[in-house]
Each structure stands twice: as structure tokens, then as C-alpha cells.
Motif scaffolding. Structure first.
Motif, PDB file in Angstrom:
ATOM      1  N   ALA A   1      79.772  57.800  42.701  1.00  0.00           N
ATOM      2  CA  ALA A   1      80.639  57.970  41.537  1.00  0.00           C
ATOM      3  C   ALA A   1      80.078  57.256  40.324  1.00  0.00           C
ATOM      4  O   ALA A   1      80.438  57.578  39.183  1.00  0.00           O
ATOM      5  CB  ALA A   1      82.038  57.435  41.841  1.00  0.00           C
ATOM      6  N   ALA A   2      79.192  56.274  40.560  1.00  0.00           N
ATOM      7  CA  ALA A   2      78.645  55.465  39.465  1.00  0.00           C
ATOM      8  C   ALA A   2      77.138  55.577  39.327  1.00  0.00           C
ATOM      9  O   ALA A   2      76.582  55.158  38.315  1.00  0.00           O
ATOM     10  CB  ALA A   2      79.024  53.997  39.676  1.00  0.00           C
ATOM     11  N   GLN A   3      76.450  56.111  40.333  1.00  0.00           N
ATOM     12  CA  GLN A   3      74.995  56.256  40.272  1.00  0.00           C
ATOM     13  C   GLN A   3      74.616  57.468  41.112  1.00  0.00           C
ATOM     14  O   GLN A   3      75.353  57.854  42.026  1.00  0.00           O
ATOM     15  CB  GLN A   3      74.304  54.995  40.796  1.00  0.00           C
ATOM     16  N   SER A   4      73.480  58.064  40.835  1.00  0.00           N
ATOM     17  CA  SER A   4      73.154  59.341  41.459  1.00  0.00           C
ATOM     18  C   SER A   4      71.693  59.454  41.842  1.00  0.00           C
ATOM     19  O   SER A   4      70.839  58.698  41.377  1.00  0.00           O
ATOM     20  CB  SER A   4      73.505  60.508  40.519  1.00  0.00           C
ATOM     21  N   GLU A   5      71.436  60.432  42.698  1.00  0.00           N
ATOM     22  CA  GLU A   5      70.117  60.992  42.933  1.00  0.00           C
ATOM     23  C   GLU A   5      70.126  62.420  42.397  1.00  0.00           C
ATOM     24  O   GLU A   5      71.201  62.985  42.167  1.00  0.00           O
ATOM     25  CB  GLU A   5      69.795  60.983  44.432  1.00  0.00           C
ATOM     26  N   PRO A   6      68.956  63.018  42.174  1.00  0.00           N
ATOM     27  CA  PRO A   6      68.951  64.386  41.657  1.00  0.00           C
ATOM     28  C   PRO A   6      69.683  65.359  42.585  1.00  0.00           C
ATOM     29  O   PRO A   6      69.759  65.157  43.795  1.00  0.00           O
ATOM     30  CB  PRO A   6      67.455  64.723  41.579  1.00  0.00           C
ATOM     31  N   ASN A   7      70.233  66.404  41.990  1.00  0.00           N
ATOM     32  CA  ASN A   7      70.788  67.551  42.718  1.00  0.00           C
ATOM     33  C   ASN A   7      72.062  67.211  43.496  1.00  0.00           C
ATOM     34  O   ASN A   7      72.332  67.783  44.548  1.00  0.00           O
ATOM     35  CB  ASN A   7      69.733  68.150  43.662  1.00  0.00           C
ATOM     36  N   SER A   8      72.835  66.299  42.939  1.00  0.00           N
ATOM     37  CA  SER A   8      74.064  65.873  43.626  1.00  0.00           C
ATOM     38  C   SER A   8      75.293  66.034  42.726  1.00  0.00           C
ATOM     39  O   SER A   8      76.297  65.350  42.922  1.00  0.00           O
ATOM     40  CB  SER A   8      73.932  64.410  44.054  1.00  0.00           C
ATOM     41  N   GLU A   9      75.237  66.945  41.778  1.00  0.00           N
ATOM     42  CA  GLU A   9      76.266  67.023  40.733  1.00  0.00           C
ATOM     43  C   GLU A   9      77.668  67.248  41.284  1.00  0.00           C
ATOM     44  O   GLU A   9      78.628  66.578  40.879  1.00  0.00           O
ATOM     45  CB  GLU A   9      75.909  68.116  39.717  1.00  0.00           C
TER      46      GLU A   9
ATOM     47  N   PHE B   1      82.339  66.578  51.784  1.00  0.00           N
ATOM     48  CA  PHE B   1      80.976  67.025  52.073  1.00  0.00           C
ATOM     49  C   PHE B   1      80.270  67.266  50.753  1.00  0.00           C
ATOM     50  O   PHE B   1      80.892  67.254  49.684  1.00  0.00           O
ATOM     51  CB  PHE B   1      80.984  68.300  52.932  1.00  0.00           C
ATOM     52  N   GLY B   2      78.966  67.472  50.834  1.00  0.00           N
ATOM     53  CA  GLY B   2      78.183  67.726  49.637  1.00  0.00           C
ATOM     54  C   GLY B   2      77.276  68.927  49.800  1.00  0.00           C
ATOM     55  O   GLY B   2      76.955  69.328  50.921  1.00  0.00           O
ATOM     56  N   ILE B   3      76.918  69.538  48.688  1.00  0.00           N
ATOM     57  CA  ILE B   3      75.896  70.591  48.655  1.00  0.00           C
ATOM     58  C   ILE B   3      74.808  70.102  47.720  1.00  0.00           C
ATOM     59  O   ILE B   3      75.054  69.864  46.539  1.00  0.00           O
ATOM     60  CB  ILE B   3      76.482  71.929  48.164  1.00  0.00           C
ATOM     61  N   TRP B   4      73.617  69.917  48.244  1.00  0.00           N
ATOM     62  CA  TRP B   4      72.532  69.311  47.482  1.00  0.00           C
ATOM     63  C   TRP B   4      71.593  70.405  46.985  1.00  0.00           C
ATOM     64  O   TRP B   4      70.715  70.866  47.694  1.00  0.00           O
ATOM     65  CB  TRP B   4      71.795  68.292  48.356  1.00  0.00           C
ATOM     66  N   LYS B   5      71.830  70.847  45.755  1.00  0.00           N
ATOM     67  CA  LYS B   5      71.011  71.904  45.152  1.00  0.00           C
ATOM     68  C   LYS B   5      70.791  71.563  43.684  1.00  0.00           C
ATOM     69  O   LYS B   5      71.652  70.931  43.050  1.00  0.00           O
ATOM     70  CB  LYS B   5      71.716  73.256  45.249  1.00  0.00           C
ATOM     71  N   PRO B   6      69.662  71.998  43.109  1.00  0.00           N
ATOM     72  CA  PRO B   6      69.454  71.796  41.673  1.00  0.00           C
ATOM     73  C   PRO B   6      70.609  72.391  40.879  1.00  0.00           C
ATOM     74  O   PRO B   6      71.117  73.470  41.225  1.00  0.00           O
ATOM     75  CB  PRO B   6      68.142  72.536  41.403  1.00  0.00           C
ATOM     76  N   PRO B   7      71.051  71.727  39.816  1.00  0.00           N
ATOM     77  CA  PRO B   7      72.203  72.220  39.057  1.00  0.00           C
ATOM     78  C   PRO B   7      71.990  73.611  38.468  1.00  0.00           C
ATOM     79  O   PRO B   7      72.954  74.356  38.269  1.00  0.00           O
ATOM     80  CB  PRO B   7      72.390  71.169  37.958  1.00  0.00           C
TER      81      PRO B   7
END
Length: 250
Positions: free
Chosen positions: A146-154, A93-99
Motif C-alpha cells: 500500500a506504501a511501496q511497490s514493485e513493477p506490474n502490481s498496480e 489475490f493479485g494479477i501481476w501484469k504490465p499496466p
């Protein structure tokens, strides 16, 4: 492509999305399936569905946030079906928050389930597979994130990058025991709303469409087919070509 009669598959994160359809796919190919996910009706209902369709399935509730869960899952599989041939590490699962706002506890929660859970389940399954003459196969579900991202997905990106890395490490460590370890990195996979997607959602993919869960199931079949014993340590990207597409804003 062979069937999987006589094989036992352990599938984490089985109650929804990709996991649910992976369970159906393997059961449809004749495998016995040990389903595991958080406690709840969805997992029990899926096991009933597979058994009523003539398959062989059992649901074992477990929380991979707890380190001891991995061993209990594998004990349940052996107790129920007598062996473990295939492990699909799908839970995550993921938690999508600003780092700058993501807490240490939130970071740890994602990494503990996604990455540590993958390692511990692989280790406990390997202990069983090592005792079997035919070894086994492990597939880790990573992500193109794992190779590309959107914001807030660290946290999510870090966990999936770690899964790709641990896959080739485990492939080398477990190869002598005839245990193959591979990863799949899905791109955009529709989980049931394919008809609601916009034409441009499909058109942006070089393959001409958004992915389906069946695409991931077929990739798993390939990586867990006993005849494909020369394939280990790879990360198979299943994304319709999106990670190979240059995108510039006009």
C-alpha cells in the motif's frame, strides 16, 4: 494477552498461507472459527483438522467476487455459532501484469475481491456486531505494498491502499457501535519455506529475519483483544523494519 474462549471469529481467505495459520492460532486460543474461502478440499480439511484437535470450526465456501457472498458468510456464522465477535478480512489475490496490458476485467477482479470484499464483509459483520452488547473487532489484512511497490502490481497495490483507507473510515463510522476496525500491513511473510530462504533474505531485514505467519497472528491477537478497546483506526505494519530502511544501489 487473554484467550478467546466464547468468541466467534470469521476468517476470509482461510484455506491457505496466512489465513490457514490464523485459523489455527485462534482455534488454539479457544475461539470458534467460521472459515471461508473458495470451494475446495483445503478449507474442509482445515476445519476437520481444527475440530479433531479439540477446536470448534466450520467451513463455508464462498466467492467474494460475488457481492451477495458477504451476507451469506455472516448468516452462516450466526447460524453455526450464534454470534460474530471478530472478523479478519484476509482474502485477496493479485494479477501481476504490465499496466499497459492489464485488462479492465482483470483490474475489476482484483479490486472486487480484495477491496469491495473487505467493505462488504465488514458491513455485513457490523450488522451482527451492532446487535451485540460487546460490539466487536474487525482486522483488515492490507500490505506494505500500500506504501511501496514493485513493477506490474498496480491492481494489487491499489486494492491494499484502499484497504488502509477504508479501515480508518470504518473505524469512525462504526465506533459508536463499539466496533473497532484496524489493519495490518504484512511485509515479507514466509508461508512454509522458511528453511529454504537464503541468508541474505533474512539479513536484509533490520529485524534479522523474514516474517512468519505467527507474527501476523500475534498482531491479530493484539488488535482483537477486548482489553485493547482504545486501539482503533490504525494500520499496524509488521515487516521487520523494511519500510523504514533506506536502500540505495551501489
Amino acid at each position: 494477552m487473554t484467550g478467546f474462549e466464547g468468541k466467534t471469529v470469521v476468517l476470509t481467505g482461510a484455506a491457505g498461507g496466512i489465513g490457514r495459520d490464523l485459523a489455527r492460532a485462534y482455534a488454539g486460543r479457544g475461539a470458534a472459527v467460521l472459515l471461508t474461502d473458495l470451494s475446495g478440499e483445503a478449507g474442509e480439511a482445515l476445519a476437520r483438522e481444527l475440530n479433531e484437535a479439540g477446536g470448534s470450526a466450520s467451513f463455508f465456501p464462498a466467492d467474494l467476487a460475488q457481492p451477495e457472498a458477504a451476507g451469506l458468510i455472516m448468516e452462516a456464522a450466526v447460524r453455526t455459532f450464534g454470534r460474530i465477535d471478530i472478523l479478519i478480512n484476509n482474502a485477496g489475490f493479485g494479477i501481476w501484469k504490465p499496466p499497459l496490458e492489464l485488462s479492465v476485467d482483470e483490474w475489476d477482479a482484483v479490486l472486487n475481491v480484495n477491496l469491495r470484499g473487505t467493505f462488504l464483509c465488514s458491513r455485513e459483520a457490523a450488522k451482527v456486531m451492532k446487535r451485540q452488547a460487546q460490539g466487536g473487532a474487525i482486522v483488515n489484512i492490507a500490505s506494505t505494498r500500500a506504501a511501496q511497490s514493485e513493477p506490474n502490481s498496480e491492481a494489487y497495490a491499489a486494492s491494499k491502499g484502499g484497504i488502509v483507507a477504508i479501515t480508518h473510515a470504518l473505524a469512525l463510522s462504526l465506533g459508536a457501535d463499539r466496533i473497532r476496525v484496524n489493519a495490518i500491513s504484512p511485509g515479507w511473510i514466509d508461508n512454509g519455506k522458511f528453511g529454504e530462504l537464503r541468508p541474505e533474505d533474512h539479513a536484509q531485514h533490520p529485524a534479522g529475519r523474514v516474517g512468519r505467519t505467527a507474527d501476523i497472528a500475534r498482531a491479530c491477537f493484539y488488535l482483537t483483544d477486548p482489553d485493547n478497546d482504545f486501539v482503533t483506526g490504525i494500520n499496524l505494519t509488521v515487516d521487520g523494519g523494511m519500510t523504514r530502511k533506506m536502500i540505495y544501489e551501489e
